[in-house]
Motif scaffolding. Structure first.
Motif, PDB file in Angstrom:
ATOM      1  N   GLY A  35       0.825  -1.410   0.036  1.00 43.93           N
ATOM      2  CA  GLY A  35       0.100   0.049   0.168  1.00 43.93           C
ATOM      3  C   GLY A  35       0.870   1.419  -0.168  1.00 43.93           C
ATOM      4  N   ARG A  37       3.339   2.589   1.621  1.00 46.18           N
ATOM      5  CA  ARG A  37       4.187   2.790   2.514  1.00 46.18           C
ATOM      6  C   ARG A  37       4.083   1.959   3.726  1.00 46.18           C
ATOM      7  NH1 ARG A  37       1.891   7.052   6.703  1.00 46.18           N
ATOM      8  NH2 ARG A  37       4.211   7.750   6.719  1.00 46.18           N
ATOM      9  N   LEU A 259      -6.889   1.941  -4.942  1.00 46.86           N
ATOM     10  CA  LEU A 259      -6.840   3.006  -5.971  1.00 46.86           C
ATOM     11  C   LEU A 259      -8.378   3.498  -5.936  1.00 46.86           C
ATOM     12  CD1 LEU A 259      -4.940   1.846  -9.083  1.00 46.86           C
ATOM     13  CD2 LEU A 259      -4.149   3.470  -7.204  1.00 46.86           C
ATOM     14  N   PRO A 283       8.645  15.669   0.684  1.00 49.25           N
ATOM     15  CA  PRO A 283       7.451  15.252  -0.289  1.00 49.25           C
ATOM     16  C   PRO A 283       7.857  14.601  -1.473  1.00 49.25           C
ATOM     17  CG  PRO A 283       7.570  17.331   0.646  1.00 49.25           C
ATOM     18  CD  PRO A 283       9.044  16.821   1.024  1.00 49.25           C
ATOM     19  N   THR A 284       7.056  14.100  -2.291  1.00 50.43           N
ATOM     20  CA  THR A 284       7.062  13.642  -3.583  1.00 50.43           C
ATOM     21  C   THR A 284       7.125  14.890  -4.839  1.00 50.43           C
ATOM     22  OG1 THR A 284       6.442  11.308  -3.254  1.00 50.43           O
ATOM     23  CG2 THR A 284       5.721  12.338  -5.334  1.00 50.43           C
ATOM     24  N   LYS A 285       8.043  14.715  -5.605  1.00 57.72           N
ATOM     25  CA  LYS A 285       8.104  15.782  -6.335  1.00 57.72           C
ATOM     26  C   LYS A 285       7.596  15.421  -8.085  1.00 57.72           C
ATOM     27  CE  LYS A 285      11.617  19.085  -7.045  1.00 57.72           C
ATOM     28  NZ  LYS A 285      13.037  19.448  -6.643  1.00 57.72           N
ATOM     29  N   VAL A 292       0.291  11.916 -14.029  1.00 61.70           N
ATOM     30  CA  VAL A 292      -0.030  11.011 -13.013  1.00 61.70           C
ATOM     31  C   VAL A 292      -1.534  10.972 -12.954  1.00 61.70           C
ATOM     32  CG1 VAL A 292       0.166  10.210 -10.587  1.00 61.70           C
ATOM     33  CG2 VAL A 292       2.020  11.443 -11.834  1.00 61.70           C
ATOM     34  N   LYS A 293      -2.075   9.571 -13.095  1.00 62.28           N
ATOM     35  CA  LYS A 293      -3.452   9.472 -13.146  1.00 62.28           C
ATOM     36  C   LYS A 293      -3.832   8.220 -12.104  1.00 62.28           C
ATOM     37  CE  LYS A 293      -4.086  12.286 -16.687  1.00 62.28           C
ATOM     38  NZ  LYS A 293      -4.768  13.581 -16.621  1.00 62.28           N
ATOM     39  N   ASN A 294      -4.757   8.200 -11.305  1.00 60.20           N
ATOM     40  CA  ASN A 294      -5.130   7.107 -10.540  1.00 60.20           C
ATOM     41  C   ASN A 294      -4.066   6.207 -10.002  1.00 60.20           C
ATOM     42  OD1 ASN A 294      -7.233   5.479  -9.495  1.00 60.20           O
ATOM     43  ND2 ASN A 294      -6.824   4.062 -11.232  1.00 60.20           N
ATOM     44  N   SER A 295      -3.455   7.048  -9.042  1.00 55.93           N
ATOM     45  CA  SER A 295      -2.136   6.096  -8.412  1.00 55.93           C
ATOM     46  C   SER A 295      -1.920   6.682  -6.809  1.00 55.93           C
ATOM     47  CB  SER A 295      -0.822   6.443  -9.034  1.00 55.93           C
ATOM     48  OG  SER A 295      -1.028   6.123 -10.513  1.00 55.93           O
ATOM     49  N   LEU A 296      -1.672   5.476  -6.231  1.00 56.41           N
ATOM     50  CA  LEU A 296      -1.387   5.706  -4.865  1.00 56.41           C
ATOM     51  C   LEU A 296       0.236   6.047  -4.718  1.00 56.41           C
ATOM     52  CD1 LEU A 296      -3.105   5.730  -2.101  1.00 56.41           C
ATOM     53  CD2 LEU A 296      -2.210   3.315  -1.879  1.00 56.41           C
ATOM     54  N   ILE A 297       0.607   6.974  -4.164  1.00 59.15           N
ATOM     55  CA  ILE A 297       2.026   7.362  -4.162  1.00 59.15           C
ATOM     56  C   ILE A 297       2.728   7.516  -2.736  1.00 59.15           C
ATOM     57  CG2 ILE A 297       3.669   8.887  -4.897  1.00 59.15           C
ATOM     58  CD1 ILE A 297       1.767   9.244  -7.539  1.00 59.15           C
ATOM     59  N   GLY A 298       3.768   6.965  -2.421  1.00 62.90           N
ATOM     60  CA  GLY A 298       4.340   7.435  -1.133  1.00 62.90           C
ATOM     61  C   GLY A 298       5.153   8.533  -1.246  1.00 62.90           C
ATOM     62  N   ASP A 299       5.584   8.995   0.150  1.00 64.70           N
ATOM     63  CA  ASP A 299       6.476  10.277  -0.119  1.00 64.70           C
ATOM     64  C   ASP A 299       7.904   9.873  -0.603  1.00 64.70           C
ATOM     65  OD1 ASP A 299       5.075  12.182   0.810  1.00 64.70           O
ATOM     66  OD2 ASP A 299       5.833  12.314   2.973  1.00 64.70           O
ATOM     67  N   CYS A 301       9.243  10.096  -3.662  1.00 65.22           N
ATOM     68  CA  CYS A 301       9.132  10.053  -4.981  1.00 65.22           C
ATOM     69  C   CYS A 301       9.675  11.030  -5.929  1.00 65.22           C
ATOM     70  CB  CYS A 301       7.884   9.353  -5.531  1.00 65.22           C
ATOM     71  SG  CYS A 301       7.265   7.731  -4.836  1.00 65.22           S
TER      72      CYS A 301
ATOM     73  N   GLN B 287      -0.178   9.657  -0.368  1.00 70.52           N
ATOM     74  CA  GLN B 287      -1.248  10.781  -1.470  1.00 70.52           C
ATOM     75  C   GLN B 287      -1.771   9.577  -2.581  1.00 70.52           C
ATOM     76  OE1 GLN B 287       1.161  13.290  -4.268  1.00 70.52           O
ATOM     77  NE2 GLN B 287       2.740  12.616  -2.812  1.00 70.52           N
ATOM     78  N   TYR B 288      -3.074  10.101  -2.740  1.00 66.97           N
ATOM     79  CA  TYR B 288      -3.611   9.751  -4.170  1.00 66.97           C
ATOM     80  C   TYR B 288      -3.887  10.708  -5.243  1.00 66.97           C
ATOM     81  CZ  TYR B 288      -7.212   7.627  -7.087  1.00 66.97           C
ATOM     82  OH  TYR B 288      -7.833   7.228  -8.145  1.00 66.97           O
ATOM     83  N   ILE B 289      -3.472  10.313  -6.288  1.00 67.04           N
ATOM     84  CA  ILE B 289      -3.734  11.229  -7.686  1.00 67.04           C
ATOM     85  C   ILE B 289      -4.751  10.490  -8.399  1.00 67.04           C
ATOM     86  CG2 ILE B 289      -2.738  12.411  -9.046  1.00 67.04           C
ATOM     87  CD1 ILE B 289      -1.191  13.123  -6.648  1.00 67.04           C
ATOM     88  N   GLY B 290      -5.966  11.262  -8.633  1.00 66.35           N
ATOM     89  CA  GLY B 290      -6.822  10.841  -9.134  1.00 66.35           C
ATOM     90  C   GLY B 290      -7.019  10.777 -10.734  1.00 66.35           C
ATOM     91  N   SER B 298       5.274  20.181  -9.255  1.00 68.14           N
ATOM     92  CA  SER B 298       4.661  20.594  -7.826  1.00 68.14           C
ATOM     93  C   SER B 298       5.477  19.355  -6.787  1.00 68.14           C
ATOM     94  CB  SER B 298       3.372  20.326  -7.776  1.00 68.14           C
ATOM     95  OG  SER B 298       2.638  21.452  -8.824  1.00 68.14           O
ATOM     96  N   VAL B 300       4.012  17.142  -3.284  1.00 66.43           N
ATOM     97  CA  VAL B 300       2.905  16.487  -2.817  1.00 66.43           C
ATOM     98  C   VAL B 300       3.364  15.587  -1.754  1.00 66.43           C
ATOM     99  CG1 VAL B 300       0.482  15.588  -2.875  1.00 66.43           C
ATOM    100  CG2 VAL B 300       1.411  17.346  -4.812  1.00 66.43           C
TER     101      VAL B 300
END
Lengths: 374, 401
Positions: A35, A37, A259, A283-285, A292-299, A301, B287-290, B298, B300
């Motif tokens: 998931g 992180r 997602l 933070p993620t940059k 980026v679409k429909n994604s779960l992203i940890g810090d 990146c 974080q979730y990017i839709g 940026s 986030v």
């Protein structure tokens, strides 16, 4: 949880290791990443803490270095305590403990630890179910029903393949378990065991010591199956979002199910946070040209390419012009420029050079082991 | 008393109100103001201390300390929870002779001489919670020792215009300071004090006591201690620092220093594993990017949910940008929600705000006829901007509209 009863949590970190051998080659089931992180043990551990359990033993068997590293003193789960707190229980830590073959033997191996706890009740949990559950309600249910054992289950429709690694209950109208099937050849709607159980410490003592004297080691076979009618085994139905990790395919689907925002809000309710080890990532940059679409992203990146329908763990890099789709990239994976990645799972620290193309299939994602360089 | 000697103790001046940050420092001291997506300003000096091997930090608090105290806690996120040393918040206190506030930067240290002496240090480094920079204080300490100085002041070359707002000094070719002027109207040099001082403790203590006993003097480093030491002929040297250093004492400079993180040509790198910046991390899911999100250039962090357009912006933890909302060239602080159809441009939105559908905050400079009317729009903390409301450039909002 009311203060007039105390509950001890016991987590089996190595159970089900064999169901995802690729991911557990160098770690326990509990330390499998999940998931974006987390590691799988974060879920049972956070559930226990959020249910007011402040004394938890983690039973390990082998491959547990990554688990120890992750848990440390238990501070991130508020379990670095003078009274109670987190206790790591590796094999060979007591005279009678060794390479256990099943839950009962494992419990016998750490009996000296359990014995010294002041708890009245014990919650047992494996690490293969990802869900948010309030154990205090399960303990209440256990007490109200005067049960010997309370087993947590969920209703689910499963494939015959998933059933291969499942414990399935038959339940009567009084919610009593009347039959237990282990790894059955069935499919369809079932009562799937979430491998979470509540017992009084006294009852646990009786069955563990008895089993030891008879060389019985499997809790499922010797107790749940063998004594179904002798003991009062109550079934507690857990509703809400859950995932059972029983194979690489279910692992992939479980990650992807996050997602869905409805699933996320059920797994991460605001008042029941899921704790994990802090890594102090920035933070993620998102770079110029990122999409980026429909994604779960940890810090932590750094994303300069295209990412769609993915779970990215902490510290992942996606190079310029790269396209990553339908994939799970674990901690510190680096994807080079102009790569084309689809249906891939990368373990930690995988490095993929520029311009590579990797494609798996949806029900059989391509897996790249820890530290692989392509 | 059983003591563990420390070579160098840091004293971090964190009691300032930061009045030029207006709405953002209404309920919190300036060092607690969020910066860079998951930090607060004070994370920079604290992380610098830890990375430089300084493990004893007194944090002098006075103005609105609740958020800051809570944030620092026992210092654990910075590895400053120590058996001996570690982070200590030091508010003003009552004594047998009465109680008084910190009357200035020098008086704040004077009132805490007893704290410093617990560690019997050779040196004390004085820091402030107003600046964004990464600096190895240990190198500065080596410089101080090598020069045999009584005081070392970190300096950076600034523009003549900036020089009028800072402490300006003249130094000879051996880096020895010959003149010092606080906020000069007509600066003689462009060598500015960065507000980072290392003192040989025995000397500083002497000057703090003398300063305290002189009722006619300001109780301030720049106005009294530094000039006094210079006039008395103590050896004071300037330590030149080349790296990135920004004052974030105004709304414009706070906004600019955040935007600097998005500019690859500006040398402030938070991703350097050899000089990690530590902070108290929120406990939130990733974080979730839709599916409808458009996001570029940026930063986030955890707990955010983005389904709108985000460009050249920094979103702190737990921020929501709904589908159809636009956030560009802006900073959105923790927990705020930007609803569908809202537009946020060139703005700072404080913590836990709600910007309702169709509201508009700030504007692009090219859309404003008279450039003097343009500036960053600011919304303070815990504020609701109602649907279709407008916040003009340069406006500072501290109540719901």
């Amino acid at each position: 949880m009311s203060s007039n009863r105390s509950v001890l949590g016991l987590i089996f970190s190595n159970m089900h290791d064999s169901t995802i051998p690729d991911l557990t080659k160098e770690r326990t089931m509990g330390s499998v990443l999940f998931g974006g992180r987390y590691r799988l043990i974060d879920f049972p551990l956070s559930n226990m803490v959020n249910s007011g359990i402040d004394e938890v033993g983690v039973i390990t068997k082998s491959n547990y270095q990554s688990l120890l590293d992750h848990l440390g003193s238990g501070r991130e789960w508020d379990l670095a305590r003078k009274i109670g707190g987190l206790h790591l229980l590796p094999p060979f830590s007591h005279v009678q403990s060794g390479m256990y073959r099943g839950r009962l033997e494992a419990l016998y191996g750490v009996w000296n630890f359990i014995k010294t706890s002041n708890a009245d009740y014990v919650v047992l949990s494996d690490c293969d179910a990802v869900t948010s559950i309030d154990f205090s309600k399960v303990v209440d249910y256990h007490i109200e029903n005067g049960a010997d054992i309370t087993a947590v289950y969920a209703k689910d429709v499963i494939t015959s393949e998933q059933a291969q690694n499942a414990t399935v209950f038959s339940i009567n109208d009084d919610d009593r378990v009347v039959d237990v099937l282990l790894n059955p050849h069935i499919s369809g709607a079932c009562n799937i065991s979430l491998n979470m159980f509540v017992l009084s410490k006294e009852f646990l003592k009786n069955i563990v010591l008895e089993a030891a004297s008879k060389s019985l080691y499997s809790f499922e076979q010797a107790i749940l199956q063998g004594r179904t009618h002798e003991y009062k085994i109550m079934a507690y139905r857990h509703d809400g979002f859950f995932c059972k990790i029983t194979s690489m395919e279910t692992f992939y689907k479980a990650n992807m199910s996050l997602l869905n925002s409805d699933n996320r809000s059920k797994l991460f309710p605001e008042n029941r946070p899921v704790y994990t080890k802090v890594r102090d990532n920035p933070p993620t940059k998102f770079g110029i040209g990122a999409s980026v679409k429909n994604s779960l992203i940890g810090d932590g990146c750094i994303i300069e390419g295209t990412v769609e329908n993915c779970v990215l763990f902490r510290g992942v890099k996606v190079g310029k012009g790269a396209a990553v789709k339908n994939s799970i990239l674990m901690q510190d994976t680096a994807i080079g420029a102009k790569c084309d990645i689809n249906n891939v799972i990368t373990d930690k620290n995988v490095k993929i050079s520029d311009m590579r193309m990797l494609t798996g299939s949806q029900n059989y994602p391509l897996f790249l082991g820890k530290g692989a360089v392509i | 008393m059983y003591t563990t000697k420390k070579e160098c103790v840091a004293m971090l001046l964190a009691g300032g109100q930061g009045s030029r940050l207006y709405a953002l420092t209404h309920d919190m001291a300036k060092p607690a103001v969020p910066y860079g997506g998951k930090y607060r300003i004070i994370d920079f000096p604290l992380s610098n201390c830890v990375n430089s091997g300084i493990d004893t930090v007194g944090v002098l608090t006075q103005y609105q300390p609740l958020v800051l105290n809570d944030y620092i806690g026992n210092g654990q996120p910075w590895d400053l929870d120590k058996q001996y040393g570690g982070a200590h918040c030091l508010p003003p206190y009552q004594t047998a002779l009465g109680a008084e506030w910190y009357k200035g930067t020098a008086n704040a240290i004077y009132q805490n001489i007893a704290f410093v002496e617990r560690y019997a240090p050779e040196y004390v480094i004085i820091l402030s919670g107003d600046h964004i920079y990464k600096m190895d204080y240990n190198k500065m300490l080596e410089f101080h020792k090598k020069k045999g100085a009584d005081a070392t002041i970190a300096v950076q070359t600034v523009t003549l215009e900036e020089a009028t707002r800072l402490g300006i000094m003249t130094a000879n070719e051996d880096d020895i300071i010959t003149e010092f002027e606080e906020k000069p109207k007509h600066p003689k040099s462009t060598l500015a004090s960065m507000g980072i001082y290392i003192f040989t403790w025995s000397k500083l203590k002497q000057y703090l006591i003398e300063n305290e006993n002189n009722p006619n003097e300001d109780k301030d480093f720049g106005k009294a201690i530094i000039p006094n030491m210079l006039n008395a002929g103590e050896k004071m040297v300037a330590y030149p620092f080349e790296g990135y250093w920004r004052d974030v004492g105004t709304l414009d400079s706070l906004w600019e220093a955040n935007m600097d993180l998005l500019n690859p040509n500006i040398p402030i790198d938070l991703y350097d594993p050899d000089w990690k910046m530590y902070s108290r991390n929120p406990i939130m899911p990733p974080q979730y990017i839709g599916a409808d999100a458009v996001i570029e250039n940026s930063m986030v962090t955890d707990g955010c949910s983005v389904n709108g357009t985000v460009d050249f912006s920094i979103l702190f933890e737990g921020v929501t940008v709904e589908a159809g909302a636009t956030v560009t060239d802006s900073i959105i602080m923790p927990g705020s929600v930007i609803k569908s159809g809202a537009i946020v441009e060139y703005a700072i939105v404080g913590e836990n705000c709600v910007v309702e559908a169709g509201a508009q905050i700030g504007a692009r400079p090219e859309t404003i006829e008279n450039r003097d009317d343009w500036g960053i729009a600011v919304v303070g903390h815990n504020i609701t901007i109602s649907a279709d409301a407008k916040v003009l450039p340069k406006q500072i909002i501290s109540e719901n509209i």
